[in-house]
Design a protein around this motif. Structure first.
Motif, mmCIF file in Angstrom:
data_model
loop_
_atom_site.group_PDB
_atom_site.id
_atom_site.type_symbol
_atom_site.label_atom_id
_atom_site.label_comp_id
_atom_site.label_asym_id
_atom_site.label_seq_id
_atom_site.Cartn_x
_atom_site.Cartn_y
_atom_site.Cartn_z
ATOM 1 N N ALA A 1 2.232 -2.725 2.761
ATOM 2 C CA ALA A 1 2.597 -4.141 2.678
ATOM 3 C C ALA A 1 1.580 -4.896 1.823
ATOM 4 O O ALA A 1 0.383 -4.599 1.838
ATOM 5 C CB ALA A 1 2.662 -4.758 4.073
ATOM 6 N N GLY A 2 2.053 -5.876 1.086
ATOM 7 C CA GLY A 2 1.175 -6.716 0.299
ATOM 8 C C GLY A 2 0.936 -6.188 -1.104
ATOM 9 O O GLY A 2 1.363 -5.085 -1.471
ATOM 10 N N HIS B 1 -8.521 6.586 6.799
ATOM 11 C CA HIS B 1 -7.579 6.838 5.708
ATOM 12 C C HIS B 1 -7.480 5.600 4.835
ATOM 13 O O HIS B 1 -7.347 4.483 5.349
ATOM 14 C CB HIS B 1 -6.205 7.197 6.278
ATOM 15 N N CYS B 2 -7.548 5.789 3.515
ATOM 16 C CA CYS B 2 -7.477 4.690 2.551
ATOM 17 C C CYS B 2 -6.233 4.876 1.688
ATOM 18 O O CYS B 2 -6.268 5.618 0.688
ATOM 19 C CB CYS B 2 -8.722 4.657 1.680
ATOM 20 N N PRO B 3 -5.108 4.224 2.044
ATOM 21 C CA PRO B 3 -3.842 4.449 1.337
ATOM 22 C C PRO B 3 -3.897 4.154 -0.164
ATOM 23 O O PRO B 3 -3.224 4.820 -0.955
ATOM 24 C CB PRO B 3 -2.873 3.494 2.050
ATOM 25 N N ALA B 4 -4.692 3.146 -0.560
ATOM 26 C CA ALA B 4 -4.770 2.776 -1.975
ATOM 27 C C ALA B 4 -5.965 3.408 -2.675
ATOM 28 O O ALA B 4 -6.283 3.050 -3.808
ATOM 29 C CB ALA B 4 -4.836 1.254 -2.102
ATOM 30 N N ASN C 1 -3.212 -1.505 4.185
ATOM 31 C CA ASN C 1 -2.990 -0.872 2.883
ATOM 32 C C ASN C 1 -4.303 -0.549 2.180
ATOM 33 O O ASN C 1 -4.327 0.188 1.194
ATOM 34 C CB ASN C 1 -2.091 -1.729 1.993
ATOM 35 N N VAL C 2 -5.410 -1.076 2.705
ATOM 36 C CA VAL C 2 -6.740 -0.742 2.197
ATOM 37 C C VAL C 2 -7.350 0.398 3.013
ATOM 38 O O VAL C 2 -7.837 1.392 2.464
ATOM 39 C CB VAL C 2 -7.658 -1.975 2.220
ATOM 40 N N ALA C 3 -7.349 0.256 4.337
ATOM 41 C CA ALA C 3 -7.924 1.293 5.204
ATOM 42 C C ALA C 3 -7.344 1.171 6.595
ATOM 43 O O ALA C 3 -7.071 0.065 7.074
ATOM 44 C CB ALA C 3 -9.449 1.184 5.254
#
Length: 380
Positions: A67-68, A181-184, A274-276
């Motif tokens: 998201a975002g 976990h860092c999706p981006a 979405n960052v972590a």
């Protein structure tokens, strides 16, 4: 039997390794207490024998990792120095956990209290981990749900002092069944920590909860890819974990989920999922679940007063099921074992957990990272 080893006391203060943790005037059994706040709103506090901290009840939300807008990122050259504080006892696969956080997240130091697992010295005191791990080995502890947070707070206090001496910028407090976990990409996390206002001492992350792909799951980090994203469907805690800014005056653990410092205004800054996000592999290995709740049952018994104090329905049903299994006569063992398995499977197996598609997400990044590091083993 073994008893929990407590820090030495001096003048009403618990002391360990130079760290000081002030004790409350009266030692009370942990409880949830409410106090009236502004406008009549209630504030809920969790109290242990050594600390009391505010717990904000979580709202029923779905954690979304995409998201975002795409978050900004920074390069390796501009990354902050990160460390992890951990208290562990007979971890399932600590080497996987260490390799992932060192290689993927860029963690520079690990401050680990190892409880009743002396065999981990063979891993932690040899290269390469002896260069990155500051380990303290403790014996004769006992699994106790109600005092574990006090031991964690002491460990964090020691880690903060050591992290300051090492020039660390941010200290993450997580468990051995949790992975960051860092999706981006990790650069987005580094950027978020760099951008945190000076008054922020508590960079807070949301969490999601893993489901086991099948009953034989033995290496969760390399096997689990389905996660519960709806916080109202979690089996355990819903209120995330935090990084603490090491340079913040008076930095200390505020329960297992937050940090606090001397400055309270603007102390917490949320890092978007979405960052972590913290991936929590709670009880996804069936044998680990039976061991954990057998030890809790041995410590706390099975009476209603104890069950009432546990904050999570899954914990209460697990303690009851494993307790009945332990107490069952031989002729009833098979039936009690089947009932215990059903309690676990209903909440922890992908095929048995009746979640709507919108309540679950798929995360393959940890599994893929471990495969790339050659650490997935049979799970690959």
């Amino acid at each position: 039997g073994a008893v929990a080893r407590r820090p030495a006391r001096r003048g009403g203060v618990a002391i360990r390794g130079g760290a000081r943790l002030h004790r409350r005037a009266s030692a009370r059994r942990p409880a949830m207490a409410s106090k009236g706040g502004a406008g009549g709103a209630k504030k809920f506090y969790h109290t242990t024998s050594q600390q009391a901290y505010y717990m904000k009840p979580s709202e029923a939300k779905t954690v979304s990792l995409d998201a975002g807008a795409p978050p900004p990122s920074v390069s390796e050259r501009d990354r902050p120095r990160i460390a992890i504080a951990l208290m562990t006892k007979r971890p399932l696969d600590l080497e996987q956990w260490l390799c992932y956080h060192r290689s993927v997240i860029g963690v520079e130091r690990f401050y680990i209290q190892v409880e009743d697992t002396p065999e981990l010295a063979a891993l932690l005191l040899r290269p390469p981990w002896n260069a990155y791990v500051d380990a303290t080995f403790v014996a004769k502890t006992q699994r106790d749900y109600f005092v574990q947070m006090d031991r964690q707070a002491v460990n964090v206090a020691c880690a903060v002092a050591r992290a300051r001496s090492a020039g660390v910028d941010w200290l993450l407090h997580i468990d051995d069944d949790e992975v960051l976990h860092c999706p981006a990409g990790v650069g987005a996390l580094w950027a978020a920590l760099r951008a945190a206002p000076r008054g922020c001492c508590d960079a807070h992350l949301k969490n999601v909860e893993a489901l086991a792909p099948d009953a034989s799951c033995a290496r969760p980090f390399a096997e689990c890819t389905t996660f519960v994203a709806s916080t109202s469907k979690f089996s355990s805690y819903t209120n995330g974990k935090s990084f603490g800014r090491v340079a913040a005056p008076g930095l200390r653990a505020h329960g297992p989920h937050h940090f606090r410092g001397d400055q309270t205004s603007g102390a917490t800054r949320d890092i978007t999922p979405n960052v972590a996000v913290v991936l929590h592999y709670e009880s996804v290995a069936y044998e680990r679940w039976t061991t954990k709740f057998s030890e809790l049952a041995a410590r706390h018994g099975h009476d209603d007063a104890i069950l009432e104090k546990l904050p999570f329905p899954f914990y209460r049903s697990s303690l009851s099921a494993v307790g009945r299994l332990a107490a069952a006569p031989e002729r009833d063992k098979a039936r009690a074992a089947e009932e215990a398995f059903r309690v676990w499977a209903k909440r922890k197996l992908v095929a048995e957990n009746k979640l709507a598609p919108s309540d679950r997400i798929t995360v393959t990044a940890v599994k893929e990272a471990l495969e790339g590091l050659g650490l997935a083993g049979d799970a690959s």
